[in-house]
Write a protein that holds these residues in place. Structure first.
Motif, mmCIF file in Angstrom:
data_model
loop_
_atom_site.group_PDB
_atom_site.id
_atom_site.type_symbol
_atom_site.label_atom_id
_atom_site.label_comp_id
_atom_site.label_asym_id
_atom_site.label_seq_id
_atom_site.Cartn_x
_atom_site.Cartn_y
_atom_site.Cartn_z
ATOM 1 N N ILE A 118 -11.209 -3.361 -1.027
ATOM 2 C CA ILE A 118 -10.556 -4.588 -1.482
ATOM 3 C C ILE A 118 -11.581 -5.430 -2.230
ATOM 4 N N PHE A 119 -11.237 -5.827 -3.448
ATOM 5 C CA PHE A 119 -12.179 -6.607 -4.265
ATOM 6 C C PHE A 119 -11.410 -7.489 -5.235
ATOM 7 N N GLY A 120 -12.123 -8.337 -5.960
ATOM 8 C CA GLY A 120 -11.521 -9.215 -6.948
ATOM 9 C C GLY A 120 -11.546 -8.563 -8.313
ATOM 10 N N GLU A 121 -10.369 -8.249 -8.841
ATOM 11 C CA GLU A 121 -10.270 -7.588 -10.147
ATOM 12 C C GLU A 121 -10.402 -8.634 -11.254
ATOM 13 N N PHE A 122 -11.412 -8.454 -12.120
ATOM 14 C CA PHE A 122 -11.599 -9.373 -13.240
ATOM 15 C C PHE A 122 -10.705 -8.922 -14.388
ATOM 16 N N ILE A 123 -9.646 -9.701 -14.654
ATOM 17 C CA ILE A 123 -8.713 -9.385 -15.736
ATOM 18 C C ILE A 123 -9.085 -10.161 -16.990
ATOM 19 N N SER A 124 -9.343 -11.440 -16.821
ATOM 20 C CA SER A 124 -9.788 -12.292 -17.919
ATOM 21 C C SER A 124 -10.468 -13.517 -17.311
ATOM 22 N N VAL A 125 -10.983 -14.381 -18.162
ATOM 23 C CA VAL A 125 -11.632 -15.595 -17.668
ATOM 24 C C VAL A 125 -10.626 -16.471 -16.924
ATOM 25 N N ALA A 126 -9.368 -16.392 -17.331
ATOM 26 C CA ALA A 126 -8.341 -17.237 -16.722
ATOM 27 C C ALA A 126 -7.604 -16.557 -15.573
ATOM 28 N N LYS A 127 -7.812 -15.265 -15.379
ATOM 29 C CA LYS A 127 -7.021 -14.548 -14.372
ATOM 30 C C LYS A 127 -7.877 -13.558 -13.597
ATOM 31 N N GLN A 128 -7.860 -13.710 -12.263
ATOM 32 C CA GLN A 128 -8.525 -12.768 -11.361
ATOM 33 C C GLN A 128 -7.559 -12.485 -10.212
ATOM 34 N N GLU A 129 -7.491 -11.228 -9.795
ATOM 35 C CA GLU A 129 -6.548 -10.843 -8.753
ATOM 36 C C GLU A 129 -7.254 -10.089 -7.635
ATOM 37 N N ALA A 130 -6.752 -10.276 -6.424
ATOM 38 C CA ALA A 130 -7.226 -9.494 -5.275
ATOM 39 C C ALA A 130 -6.479 -8.161 -5.280
ATOM 40 N N VAL A 131 -7.205 -7.054 -5.315
ATOM 41 C CA VAL A 131 -6.581 -5.734 -5.386
ATOM 42 C C VAL A 131 -7.162 -4.822 -4.311
ATOM 43 N N SER A 132 -6.415 -3.782 -3.990
ATOM 44 C CA SER A 132 -6.878 -2.777 -3.029
ATOM 45 C C SER A 132 -6.846 -1.400 -3.677
ATOM 46 N N MET A 133 -7.739 -0.547 -3.230
ATOM 47 C CA MET A 133 -7.846 0.812 -3.775
ATOM 48 C C MET A 133 -8.172 1.770 -2.633
ATOM 49 N N THR A 134 -7.467 2.882 -2.579
ATOM 50 C CA THR A 134 -7.759 3.891 -1.564
ATOM 51 C C THR A 134 -8.955 4.726 -2.003
ATOM 52 N N LEU A 135 -10.027 4.676 -1.210
ATOM 53 C CA LEU A 135 -11.222 5.464 -1.520
ATOM 54 C C LEU A 135 -11.159 6.852 -0.891
ATOM 55 N N LEU A 136 -10.797 6.887 0.369
ATOM 56 C CA LEU A 136 -10.740 8.158 1.093
ATOM 57 C C LEU A 136 -9.483 8.194 1.947
ATOM 58 N N PRO A 137 -8.809 9.352 2.030
ATOM 59 C CA PRO A 137 -9.130 10.578 1.294
ATOM 60 C C PRO A 137 -8.701 10.480 -0.162
ATOM 61 N N MET A 138 -9.456 11.115 -1.032
ATOM 62 C CA MET A 138 -9.135 11.134 -2.454
ATOM 63 C C MET A 138 -7.895 11.993 -2.656
ATOM 64 N N SER A 139 -6.959 11.512 -3.511
ATOM 65 C CA SER A 139 -5.721 12.261 -3.725
ATOM 66 C C SER A 139 -5.532 12.539 -5.208
ATOM 67 N N SER A 140 -4.619 13.437 -5.490
ATOM 68 C CA SER A 140 -4.324 13.780 -6.877
ATOM 69 C C SER A 140 -3.572 12.667 -7.588
ATOM 70 N N ASP A 141 -3.082 11.677 -6.845
ATOM 71 C CA ASP A 141 -2.372 10.549 -7.453
ATOM 72 C C ASP A 141 -3.325 9.532 -8.043
ATOM 73 N N ALA A 142 -4.624 9.711 -7.827
ATOM 74 C CA ALA A 142 -5.596 8.723 -8.285
ATOM 75 C C ALA A 142 -5.554 8.532 -9.786
ATOM 76 N N SER A 143 -5.312 9.605 -10.525
ATOM 77 C CA SER A 143 -5.330 9.493 -11.978
ATOM 78 C C SER A 143 -4.205 8.626 -12.512
ATOM 79 N N THR A 144 -3.149 8.433 -11.728
ATOM 80 C CA THR A 144 -2.037 7.598 -12.175
ATOM 81 C C THR A 144 -2.188 6.157 -11.723
ATOM 82 N N GLU A 145 -3.188 5.866 -10.882
ATOM 83 C CA GLU A 145 -3.365 4.521 -10.371
ATOM 84 C C GLU A 145 -4.194 3.661 -11.297
#
Length: 292
Positions: free
Chosen positions: A172-199
């Motif tokens: 979980i980290f702060g995604e820098f989108i622009s100077v005016a917009k930052q969002e809290a996002v989550s990402m699955t690290l493990l286990p790695m899946s084949s769906d990662a390329s679409t995320e």
């Protein structure tokens, strides 16, 4: 009604506060330029790495590498939370803490044990007060960091996953989108899946890769590096988001100081006019008394 002296002191105090917020805005702006340059250079590499490794994982079966193994029963879930060390940046940290708390509550409701890796003083301070275990808590780490920090946390996560102490890992980290917009996002690290390329935003799902040597050999080399790269990307993005959020917060505070000075100046003028009117009434009253 307050005295003229009290209003003068308030105006002086607000003007001093404005000087501080304006200076902090300028410092945050300077730091943002450096942090923004780093994340803009690194993000394409991290996103392409994520896309390519997702394609690579899709070609391999779950037993090709231990980090691809999806456990039959998930008992322990780890959350790697990246926040800032300092405040005065609006709701930036609270948004990530809320997201982490929401995910942790959902996993606990499913009967999973939740453990935390907290990078940054703000997140560490909050979850230290809960009953959830903090495996690693890094304070004063986000002011100046390099890839060695991501390498240290990444190796600990990898070793815990391979030892069976962890069954899944979420970043979980702060995604820098622009100077005016930052969002809290989550990402699955493990286990790695084949769906990662679409995320990954903007990923080309139709891309085809040719790998050499075999897929298993590449996975053994790239999967540990993937964990560290994504963690470092999260740290860089959080750092840039922090400075952007602080710059916006200090800009709002500076404007609020201007409004307060204007309001207090109006109050000062009214108070002074009231005092002058009272003195004139005393003089007129005294003159009329002498005539009588």
């Amino acid at each position: 009604m307050p005295s003229l002296k009290d209003v003068e002191l308030k105006i002086h105090g607000v003007k001093k506060t404005k000087q501080i917020t304006k200076a902090m805005n300028m410092v945050a702006s300077a730091k943002l330029r450096s942090a923004q340059g780093k994340i803009e250079r690194f993000k394409p590499y991290a996103d392409k790495f994520y896309e390519m490794l997702g394609d690579l994982a899709g070609r391999a079966d779950g037993g090709a590498h231990p980090l691809l193994e999806v456990r039959d029963e998930i008992k322990t879930s780890a959350i790697v939370l990246v926040t800032s060390d300092r405040g005065l940046c609006g709701s930036f940290n609270s948004n990530m803490i809320k997201l982490a708390n929401k995910i942790a509550t959902e996993k606990q409701a499913e009967g999973k044990e939740v453990k935390f890796y907290c990078i940054g003083k703000k997140g560490n301070a909050v979850f230290k007060k809960t009953d959830m275990e903090i495996i690693i808590g890094k304070n004063d780490a986000m002011g100046a960091f390099d890839f060695s920090l991501a390498n240290e946390i990444g190796m600990d996560v990898i070793n815990a996953y391979l030892a069976g102490d962890l069954d899944e890992v979420t970043l979980i980290f702060g995604e820098f989108i622009s100077v005016a917009k930052q969002e809290a996002v989550s990402m699955t690290l493990l286990p790695m899946s084949s769906d990662a390329s679409t995320e990954v935003e903007g990923a080309d799902s139709g891309a085809e890769y040719i790998y050499e040597p075999d897929v298993e050999g590449l996975l053994a080399e790239l999967l540990p590096r993937f964990i560290k790269v994504q963690m470092y990307r999260g740290m860089l993005s959080t750092s840039a988001s922090e400075h952007a959020a602080r710059m916006a917060a200090m800009d709002n505070a500076t404007r609020a100081c201007d409004d307060m000075v204007e309001s207090l100046t109006l109050l000062y003028n009214k108070t002074r006019q009231t005092a002058i009117t009272g003195e004139l009434m005393d003089i007129v009253g005294g003159a009329e008394a002498l005539k009588g």
